[in-house]
Design a protein around this motif. Sequence first.
Motif: not given
Length: 325
Positions: A187, A242, A244, A247, A280
């Motif tokens: 990431y 980040d 991602r 979550y 994003d």
Amino acid sequence: MPTADAVLVLTGTFDPTADLVIEELNRRGTPVFRTDTAWFPSRLAVAAGLDGTGAGWVGTLATDRRTLDLSAVRSVYYRRPTAPEFPEEMPAEARSVAAAEARRGFGGLLSALPCRWLPPPGRAADAEYKPFQLRVAAESGLRVPRTVITNSPEVAREFAKSIGAPVVYKPFTPIRGTVGGRSVAVYASVLQGDEVEHPSISTTAHLFQEWVPKAHEVRLTAVGGRLFAAEIHANSEAASVDWRSDYDSLTYRVCDPPPEIAKAVIRMLDSLELPYGAFDFVVSPSGDWTFLEVNPNGQYGFVEQATGLPITAAICDYLEGTDRS
């Protein structure tokens, strides 16, 4: 069983995002033919002809259960199909030739269908290049972070020194794999100390950007001129860099993009010739929006599930040609 006036869905076997669209199309009574290009040639047969009259390609795609009339395809939802698969016993040289012929023959036939694509695969492939999309974003009026691409540790060090702020490393493509039996992913990461001039930088191209202070991030999903935006609030240290990467720590809130951001997003999609984009943004504590990236075929289901934004419906409207775009 023939399928007429259908939406052709090209995606892998497991794709929850495509499942959302297919379920909605089924609910609307719109015929769907789902397949993966990996099924060709063992489980998917193509037969098409051109008679030179200008009528276009006439023929079929067929599995052992269903048949699709190519001339009746109203649109194609190009999600994430995988490459054609060939017998393991086929020699490597023959497999290479077969793959190239499948790409240009089978893939070329699909691209020749005179219908809507979401997204057009060629345009989507171009837009995957981060250097390209960053340039187009800036030209479209979006704020972008100061960025350098290099394989020189010295250049990376000088970049970090010149901006006087933390530096973020980002891979150009999603990097996922298995190490020691465990799934791993790379990431975005904030570089510390000597990391910004590590010798491994010389092994390939690296992308470094200035760290942009953030109050939160925004995932803005654009479909055929309609915009759906949601704030993403990170509640862990990893997700704050980040989202991602964690979550489970995220919370979401529907928001409206500032008018100048909305106009710039539409300009960017027009420049890229794309009907869809998952954007994003970082929103600073002072409210400034900074563009990070756009995924021309990005996932949106997690945002819809958390916020109720009708993104699936908008995609289906586009595929059915009822969106007025």
